[in-house]
Design a protein around this motif. Structure first.
Motif, PDB file in Angstrom:
ATOM      1  N   LYS A 129      70.285  30.114   7.938  1.00 23.61           N
ATOM      2  CA  LYS A 129      70.889  30.640   6.719  1.00 23.61           C
ATOM      3  C   LYS A 129      71.204  32.125   6.857  1.00 23.61           C
ATOM      4  N   LEU A 130      70.415  32.813   7.698  1.00 19.96           N
ATOM      5  CA  LEU A 130      70.694  34.218   7.952  1.00 19.96           C
ATOM      6  C   LEU A 130      71.745  34.387   9.036  1.00 19.96           C
ATOM      7  N   GLN A 131      72.015  33.307   9.772  1.00 16.00           N
ATOM      8  CA  GLN A 131      73.009  33.369  10.836  1.00 16.00           C
ATOM      9  C   GLN A 131      74.405  33.020  10.329  1.00 16.00           C
ATOM     10  N   HIS A 132      74.490  31.968   9.506  1.00 15.01           N
ATOM     11  CA  HIS A 132      75.788  31.506   9.034  1.00 15.01           C
ATOM     12  C   HIS A 132      75.708  31.265   7.533  1.00 15.01           C
ATOM     13  N   GLU A 133      76.504  31.945   6.817  1.00 18.38           N
ATOM     14  CA  GLU A 133      76.486  31.820   5.362  1.00 18.38           C
ATOM     15  C   GLU A 133      76.894  30.407   4.954  1.00 18.38           C
ATOM     16  N   GLY A 134      76.155  29.849   4.045  1.00 17.43           N
ATOM     17  CA  GLY A 134      76.482  28.522   3.552  1.00 17.43           C
ATOM     18  C   GLY A 134      75.731  27.409   4.238  1.00 17.43           C
ATOM     19  N   ASN A 135      74.999  27.705   5.306  1.00 19.76           N
ATOM     20  CA  ASN A 135      74.226  26.670   5.989  1.00 19.76           C
ATOM     21  C   ASN A 135      73.056  26.270   5.108  1.00 19.76           C
ATOM     22  N   SER A 136      72.867  24.986   4.932  1.00 23.12           N
ATOM     23  CA  SER A 136      71.835  24.521   4.016  1.00 23.12           C
ATOM     24  C   SER A 136      70.448  24.491   4.643  1.00 23.12           C
ATOM     25  N   LEU A 137      70.370  24.584   5.961  1.00 23.84           N
ATOM     26  CA  LEU A 137      69.071  24.529   6.613  1.00 23.84           C
ATOM     27  C   LEU A 137      68.348  25.855   6.466  1.00 23.84           C
ATOM     28  N   GLY A 138      67.035  25.798   6.269  1.00 23.58           N
ATOM     29  CA  GLY A 138      66.267  27.024   6.132  1.00 23.58           C
ATOM     30  C   GLY A 138      65.759  27.536   7.459  1.00 23.58           C
ATOM     31  N   ILE A 139      65.248  26.622   8.295  1.00 19.46           N
ATOM     32  CA  ILE A 139      64.664  27.013   9.574  1.00 19.46           C
ATOM     33  C   ILE A 139      65.237  26.116  10.660  1.00 19.46           C
ATOM     34  N   SER A 140      65.427  26.681  11.847  1.00 19.98           N
ATOM     35  CA  SER A 140      65.958  25.895  12.958  1.00 19.98           C
ATOM     36  C   SER A 140      65.059  24.695  13.227  1.00 19.98           C
ATOM     37  N   GLN A 141      65.697  23.558  13.524  1.00 21.08           N
ATOM     38  CA  GLN A 141      64.956  22.320  13.699  1.00 21.08           C
ATOM     39  C   GLN A 141      64.398  22.147  15.107  1.00 21.08           C
ATOM     40  N   SER A 142      64.894  22.898  16.072  1.00 21.45           N
ATOM     41  CA  SER A 142      64.429  22.743  17.447  1.00 21.45           C
ATOM     42  C   SER A 142      64.530  24.076  18.180  1.00 21.45           C
ATOM     43  N   PHE A 143      63.844  24.122  19.324  1.00 23.89           N
ATOM     44  CA  PHE A 143      63.905  25.326  20.150  1.00 23.89           C
ATOM     45  C   PHE A 143      65.316  25.557  20.673  1.00 23.89           C
ATOM     46  N   GLN A 144      66.046  24.482  20.899  1.00 21.40           N
ATOM     47  CA  GLN A 144      67.416  24.619  21.385  1.00 21.40           C
ATOM     48  C   GLN A 144      68.294  25.326  20.357  1.00 21.40           C
ATOM     49  N   ASP A 145      68.032  25.076  19.077  1.00 28.07           N
ATOM     50  CA  ASP A 145      68.779  25.779  18.032  1.00 28.07           C
ATOM     51  C   ASP A 145      68.503  27.280  18.092  1.00 28.07           C
ATOM     52  N   VAL A 146      67.238  27.629  18.319  1.00 24.24           N
ATOM     53  CA  VAL A 146      66.874  29.047  18.426  1.00 24.24           C
ATOM     54  C   VAL A 146      67.574  29.683  19.619  1.00 24.24           C
ATOM     55  N   VAL A 147      67.584  28.966  20.747  1.00 27.68           N
ATOM     56  CA  VAL A 147      68.250  29.483  21.944  1.00 27.68           C
ATOM     57  C   VAL A 147      69.735  29.687  21.689  1.00 27.68           C
ATOM     58  N   THR A 148      70.338  28.743  21.001  1.00 28.56           N
ATOM     59  CA  THR A 148      71.766  28.861  20.685  1.00 28.56           C
ATOM     60  C   THR A 148      72.029  30.053  19.772  1.00 28.56           C
ATOM     61  N   LEU A 192      68.968  31.912  26.269  1.00 22.29           N
ATOM     62  CA  LEU A 192      67.715  31.823  27.019  1.00 22.29           C
ATOM     63  C   LEU A 192      67.444  33.119  27.779  1.00 22.29           C
ATOM     64  N   PHE A 193      68.492  33.717  28.328  1.00 20.55           N
ATOM     65  CA  PHE A 193      68.332  34.985  29.035  1.00 20.55           C
ATOM     66  C   PHE A 193      67.946  36.096  28.058  1.00 20.55           C
ATOM     67  N   VAL A 194      68.545  36.087  26.870  1.00 18.05           N
ATOM     68  CA  VAL A 194      68.211  37.096  25.854  1.00 18.05           C
ATOM     69  C   VAL A 194      66.751  36.965  25.443  1.00 18.05           C
ATOM     70  N   LEU A 195      66.305  35.728  25.218  1.00 20.53           N
ATOM     71  CA  LEU A 195      64.906  35.506  24.853  1.00 20.53           C
ATOM     72  C   LEU A 195      63.962  35.994  25.950  1.00 20.53           C
ATOM     73  N   ALA A 196      64.315  35.716  27.202  1.00 18.82           N
ATOM     74  CA  ALA A 196      63.475  36.145  28.321  1.00 18.82           C
ATOM     75  C   ALA A 196      63.428  37.665  28.414  1.00 18.82           C
ATOM     76  N   ALA A 197      64.571  38.319  28.199  1.00 20.59           N
ATOM     77  CA  ALA A 197      64.623  39.779  28.284  1.00 20.59           C
ATOM     78  C   ALA A 197      63.793  40.426  27.178  1.00 20.59           C
ATOM     79  N   VAL A 198      63.911  39.907  25.958  1.00 23.55           N
ATOM     80  CA  VAL A 198      63.140  40.460  24.841  1.00 23.55           C
ATOM     81  C   VAL A 198      61.645  40.235  25.066  1.00 23.55           C
ATOM     82  N   THR A 199      61.287  39.056  25.558  1.00 29.49           N
ATOM     83  CA  THR A 199      59.876  38.770  25.837  1.00 29.49           C
ATOM     84  C   THR A 199      59.321  39.718  26.892  1.00 29.49           C
TER      85      THR A 199
END
Length: 232
Positions: free
Chosen positions: A169-188, A198-205
């Motif tokens: 919902k913070l990524q795309h206005e109008g999306n009805s989902l509150g939280i990502s349903q899978s880790f793949q959604d977070v990666v996307t 995945l590279f961004v997540l690794a760099a931040v970590t």
């Protein structure tokens, strides 16, 4: 062609104890002013970092379409300010060392005399005036400022970034989902232009693991940090 043979005037040194005390007091006041000046510069840098965090958090979280890269940019800016502050802290530490030499070995002895193991403190101070040197490394200065203030700013930015990439919902206005349903959604959601999420997540970590190491690393306490508990 004539050469100027006028002798170079030699500054007169204190000849009596009274003159020596007067010179020492004036010098102490001058070092206090220099120390306070560098301390103020450190405060300015911290204030800039807080302003950056507040401004970019507002931009990122108040708008549903704001990209999470805004928060990554905020982390980069805060890290740059941390490096600037670490450099300023090294200069501050030099002048604080000189001030503390007077306070510990002169004024403290005047108020409450005790056997002093550093009877040659004046020679040490004089040598430092002839050849000024830093007493802490850049790494130690960075670790100190990180533990005092900056780690909390980074953690706030990290929490906001995780919220941003895990809440559609913070990524795309109008999306009805509150939280990502899978880790793949977070990666996307963590994709940064052509850079895979995945590279961004690794760099931040990796970056925050390094910050954790910098906070917990053992420091050299042979300087002023080895005396008392009141430190900046």
């Amino acid at each position: 062609m004539t050469h100027d043979t006028t002798p170079i005037p030699v500054p007169s040194l204190p000849e009596t104890r009274s003159e020596a005390v007067t010179a020492a007091v004036h010098y102490y006041r001058a070092e206090i002013a220099r120390m306070a000046g560098w301390r103020e510069r450190i405060d300015h840098t911290t204030n800039w970092a807080i302003t950056v965090v507040a401004a970019l958090l507002s931009v990122s979280l108040s708008t549903a379409t704001a990209h999470h890269g805004v928060l990554l940019f905020a982390m980069l800016l805060v890290y740059l300010l941390l490096m600037i502050e670490a450099r300023r802290y090294r200069f501050f530490d030099v002048y604080r060392y000189r001030v503390r030499q007077f306070e510990r070995h002169y004024f403290a002895q005047a108020f409450s005399p005790v056997p002093d193991a550093s009877a040659n403190w004046q020679q040490i101070l004089g040598q430092n005036l002839r050849e000024p040197r830093f007493f802490i490394s850049t790494g130690d200065a960075l670790s100190r400022r990180l533990r005092r203030n900056y780690i909390w700013m980074f953690l706030i930015l990290l929490a906001a970034w995780v919220l941003k990439i895990s809440t559609p919902k913070l990524q795309h206005e109008g999306n009805s989902l509150g939280i990502s349903q899978s880790f793949q959604d977070v990666v996307t959601n963590a994709n940064l232009g052509p850079i895979p999420g995945l590279f961004v997540l690794a760099a931040v970590t990796a970056f925050f693991l390094w910050l954790l190491y910098a906070c917990l690393r053992t420091q050299d306490d042979t300087g002023e940090s080895g005396f008392g508990e009141v430190h900046v």
